[in-house]
Design a protein around this motif. Sequence first.
Motif, PDB file in Angstrom:
ATOM      1  N   ARG A  99       0.834  -1.197   0.000  1.00 51.22           N
ATOM      2  CA  ARG A  99       0.000   0.000   0.000  1.00 51.22           C
ATOM      3  C   ARG A  99       0.872   1.252   0.000  1.00 51.22           C
ATOM      4  O   ARG A  99       0.911   2.018   0.942  1.00 51.22           O
ATOM      5  CB  ARG A  99      -0.933   0.006   1.220  1.00 51.22           C
ATOM      6  CG  ARG A  99      -2.046  -1.028   1.164  1.00 51.22           C
ATOM      7  CD  ARG A  99      -2.989  -0.765  -0.027  1.00 51.22           C
ATOM      8  NE  ARG A  99      -4.088  -1.699  -0.077  1.00 51.22           N
ATOM      9  CZ  ARG A  99      -4.050  -2.869  -0.698  1.00 51.22           C
ATOM     10  NH1 ARG A  99      -2.942  -3.275  -1.297  1.00 51.22           N
ATOM     11  NH2 ARG A  99      -5.106  -3.650  -0.718  1.00 51.22           N
ATOM     12  N   GLY A 100       1.648   1.431  -1.069  1.00 52.16           N
ATOM     13  CA  GLY A 100       2.440   2.637  -1.223  1.00 52.16           C
ATOM     14  C   GLY A 100       3.763   2.578  -0.487  1.00 52.16           C
ATOM     15  O   GLY A 100       4.159   1.547   0.059  1.00 52.16           O
ATOM     16  N   PRO A 101       4.474   3.704  -0.433  1.00 52.77           N
ATOM     17  CA  PRO A 101       5.793   3.736   0.207  1.00 52.77           C
ATOM     18  C   PRO A 101       5.683   3.570   1.707  1.00 52.77           C
ATOM     19  O   PRO A 101       4.690   3.961   2.326  1.00 52.77           O
ATOM     20  CB  PRO A 101       6.317   5.136  -0.157  1.00 52.77           C
ATOM     21  CG  PRO A 101       5.087   5.954  -0.389  1.00 52.77           C
ATOM     22  CD  PRO A 101       4.080   5.013  -0.987  1.00 52.77           C
ATOM     23  N   GLY A 102       6.719   2.997   2.290  1.00 54.72           N
ATOM     24  CA  GLY A 102       6.730   2.804   3.732  1.00 54.72           C
ATOM     25  C   GLY A 102       7.412   1.515   4.112  1.00 54.72           C
ATOM     26  O   GLY A 102       7.860   0.738   3.245  1.00 54.72           O
ATOM     27  N   PRO A 103       7.495   1.249   5.395  1.00 58.35           N
ATOM     28  CA  PRO A 103       8.190   0.052   5.871  1.00 58.35           C
ATOM     29  C   PRO A 103       7.414  -1.229   5.582  1.00 58.35           C
ATOM     30  O   PRO A 103       6.209  -1.193   5.301  1.00 58.35           O
ATOM     31  CB  PRO A 103       8.305   0.298   7.375  1.00 58.35           C
ATOM     32  CG  PRO A 103       7.118   1.149   7.686  1.00 58.35           C
ATOM     33  CD  PRO A 103       6.937   2.047   6.505  1.00 58.35           C
ATOM     34  N   VAL A 104       8.120  -2.346   5.677  1.00 60.60           N
ATOM     35  CA  VAL A 104       7.490  -3.663   5.562  1.00 60.60           C
ATOM     36  C   VAL A 104       7.252  -4.178   6.985  1.00 60.60           C
ATOM     37  O   VAL A 104       8.195  -4.332   7.765  1.00 60.60           O
ATOM     38  CB  VAL A 104       8.367  -4.644   4.774  1.00 60.60           C
ATOM     39  CG1 VAL A 104       7.681  -6.003   4.671  1.00 60.60           C
ATOM     40  CG2 VAL A 104       8.671  -4.097   3.387  1.00 60.60           C
ATOM     41  N   ILE A 105       5.996  -4.416   7.301  1.00 60.69           N
ATOM     42  CA  ILE A 105       5.612  -4.831   8.653  1.00 60.69           C
ATOM     43  C   ILE A 105       4.959  -6.200   8.577  1.00 60.69           C
ATOM     44  O   ILE A 105       4.066  -6.426   7.753  1.00 60.69           O
ATOM     45  CB  ILE A 105       4.649  -3.819   9.294  1.00 60.69           C
ATOM     46  CG1 ILE A 105       5.281  -2.416   9.295  1.00 60.69           C
ATOM     47  CG2 ILE A 105       4.296  -4.240  10.721  1.00 60.69           C
ATOM     48  CD1 ILE A 105       4.355  -1.329   9.765  1.00 60.69           C
ATOM     49  N   GLY A 106       5.394  -7.110   9.430  1.00 63.02           N
ATOM     50  CA  GLY A 106       4.856  -8.460   9.437  1.00 63.02           C
ATOM     51  C   GLY A 106       4.039  -8.744  10.686  1.00 63.02           C
ATOM     52  O   GLY A 106       4.266  -8.150  11.741  1.00 63.02           O
ATOM     53  N   LEU A 107       3.088  -9.633  10.544  1.00 63.67           N
ATOM     54  CA  LEU A 107       2.336 -10.174  11.683  1.00 63.67           C
ATOM     55  C   LEU A 107       2.292 -11.677  11.545  1.00 63.67           C
ATOM     56  O   LEU A 107       1.868 -12.195  10.514  1.00 63.67           O
ATOM     57  CB  LEU A 107       0.910  -9.615  11.724  1.00 63.67           C
ATOM     58  CG  LEU A 107      -0.027 -10.248  12.773  1.00 63.67           C
ATOM     59  CD1 LEU A 107       0.493 -10.005  14.189  1.00 63.67           C
ATOM     60  CD2 LEU A 107      -1.450  -9.724  12.613  1.00 63.67           C
ATOM     61  N   ARG A 108       2.730 -12.363  12.582  1.00 62.73           N
ATOM     62  CA  ARG A 108       2.727 -13.831  12.562  1.00 62.73           C
ATOM     63  C   ARG A 108       1.658 -14.369  13.493  1.00 62.73           C
ATOM     64  O   ARG A 108       1.558 -13.960  14.656  1.00 62.73           O
ATOM     65  CB  ARG A 108       4.105 -14.350  12.975  1.00 62.73           C
ATOM     66  CG  ARG A 108       4.209 -15.878  13.102  1.00 62.73           C
ATOM     67  CD  ARG A 108       3.863 -16.307  14.500  1.00 62.73           C
ATOM     68  NE  ARG A 108       4.263 -17.679  14.809  1.00 62.73           N
ATOM     69  CZ  ARG A 108       3.984 -18.288  15.938  1.00 62.73           C
ATOM     70  NH1 ARG A 108       3.278 -17.682  16.869  1.00 62.73           N
ATOM     71  NH2 ARG A 108       4.392 -19.528  16.156  1.00 62.73           N
ATOM     72  N   VAL A 109       0.823 -15.275  12.974  1.00 63.69           N
ATOM     73  CA  VAL A 109      -0.162 -15.996  13.772  1.00 63.69           C
ATOM     74  C   VAL A 109      -0.017 -17.484  13.483  1.00 63.69           C
ATOM     75  O   VAL A 109       0.320 -17.874  12.371  1.00 63.69           O
ATOM     76  CB  VAL A 109      -1.609 -15.533  13.471  1.00 63.69           C
ATOM     77  CG1 VAL A 109      -1.819 -14.093  13.914  1.00 63.69           C
ATOM     78  CG2 VAL A 109      -1.955 -15.692  11.997  1.00 63.69           C
TER      79      VAL A 109
END
Length: 426
Positions: A99-109
Motif C-alpha cells: 500500500r504505497g511507500p513505507g516500511p514492511v511490517i509483518g504479523l505472525r499468527v
Amino acid sequence: MSALDDDAYRAFRRDLHRHPEPAWCEFYTTARIVTELRERDLTELYVGPDALATDDRMNVPDDEALAEWEQRARDAGADPEIVDRLSGGYTGCVAVAERGPGPVIGLRVDIDALPVTESADADHVPAAEGFRSEREGYMHACGHDAHATMGLGTLDAVLDSDFSGTLKLFFQPGEEQVAGGKPMAESGHLDDVDYLYAVHVGLDHPSGEVVCGVDGFLAVRHFLAEFTGEPAHAGARPERGRNAVQAMAAAVQNLYAIPRHADGPTRVNAGLVGGGTATNVIPEESLVEGELRGATTELADYMSDHADRILESAAEMHDCEVDVSTKGEAPSATSDDALAGVVGEVAGETDGVTEIVDRADLGGSEDATYLMRSVQKRGGLACYVGVGTDHPGGHHTSTFDVVEGDIAVGIDVLSGAIRRVAETRP
C-alpha cells in the motif's frame, strides 16, 4: 467479512474450532484461510510450499497420517484446488498487501491444534453452542483459531485505513511441535521485513489486559532417541540378548542428572518412553521422546550437548545402538522495547482494554522466536504481544476457550500498532 463484521469473524473462528488439525495436517484450516484471503485486495498470496523453506520442516507425519487428514479436509468441504497445493503436508500461507511507500511490517499468527479431547460438558461454551471439535481427540486448546481470526481481522482493518507501506501476514503451521517456525523464517519472505509482531491470546492474563511485550521464551529442543539391541529368551538365554530397555532406562535416569547451570534456568523431561514386546523376551527396541529447555539458546545448547552424550553413553554401556533425531526446536528471543512501547500507546486508546502490562514472561517455548530473531538479526525490530482472555480452563486442557469479544480487542490493538509503526518508524 469486513473490518466491522464481528459476526463474520465469530463464524470463521468457530468453523476453525470445529475442524482442529495438528502440525503439517492443517489442510482444512489453511484452505479456509486462503479462501478468505482471496477475497481481499492482496498483492501476493503464497500458499503451502511457496510459503516455506520446505527442506527445513521437522516432525512431519507419515504419508498415511497426512493422507487421512487431507481426506478429512476434503470431506469437510475445503476447496479441493487449495488442498491439492498443500498435499504432502505443506501447510500455511503468507499474504502480502503493498500500500504505497513505507516500511514492511509483518504479523505472525499460528494455526495448528493439539491432541486433546474437547470437553462435552454443558457449561463448556463450544459444546453448548454447537461448535465443539468434530475431530475427536483433537481441539484448539491454545487459541490458535482465535489467532488466525485476529490475523484476518488485522489485515482487514489495515486495508481499510490510510496505512502506507507493506503488510505481510504469516499464517504459520506446526507451532505446537515447534516445527513450523524455522521453515517459515527461512522461506525468504522475512528478508525484507523491518518490523514484526506476533500474538498470543490468554497466557493467564484476563480479558481487558494487554501485554505489550512478552519475554522469557525458553529455548527448546524436542528429541527422539531410538535404541536397538538384540532379542533373546529372557529365561533360557538372557546372556545372548542386548537389552534396549536397560539402555533406555539408564539414559532417562542420567538425563535428569544433567547439572543445572549458573547462568539461568534449564529443563529436561523424558515425556514418552517405551520398549519391549513380552515379559520373556529381552527387549530389542526402546525409545525416549523428550525435550530440553534453557532460558537462553546457549543454555538449551548446553542441555542438548549433555543429553546427546548421555544417550550415546547409555547405548554403549549396554552394547546397544541409538539413533537420535531432533523433532522440533526453537531459540529464545526478546521483544524490542520500541515496538512494545507502540503497543502500549495504542492499547491505552483502545476500547475494551482495562489494564496494560508492559512486560511479562512466557515461561514456556514458542517458535515465533525463529521469525523474531530472523528480523532482528537483519537490523529490524520484533515484539510478541499478549491479548488477555478469561479462559475457563488452562491452556492445553479440555475446557480451554476464549471470550470471543477479546478477538476484536486483539484486532484493534494489532492493527493500530501496525499503522502507528508505519507512521512513526520507531
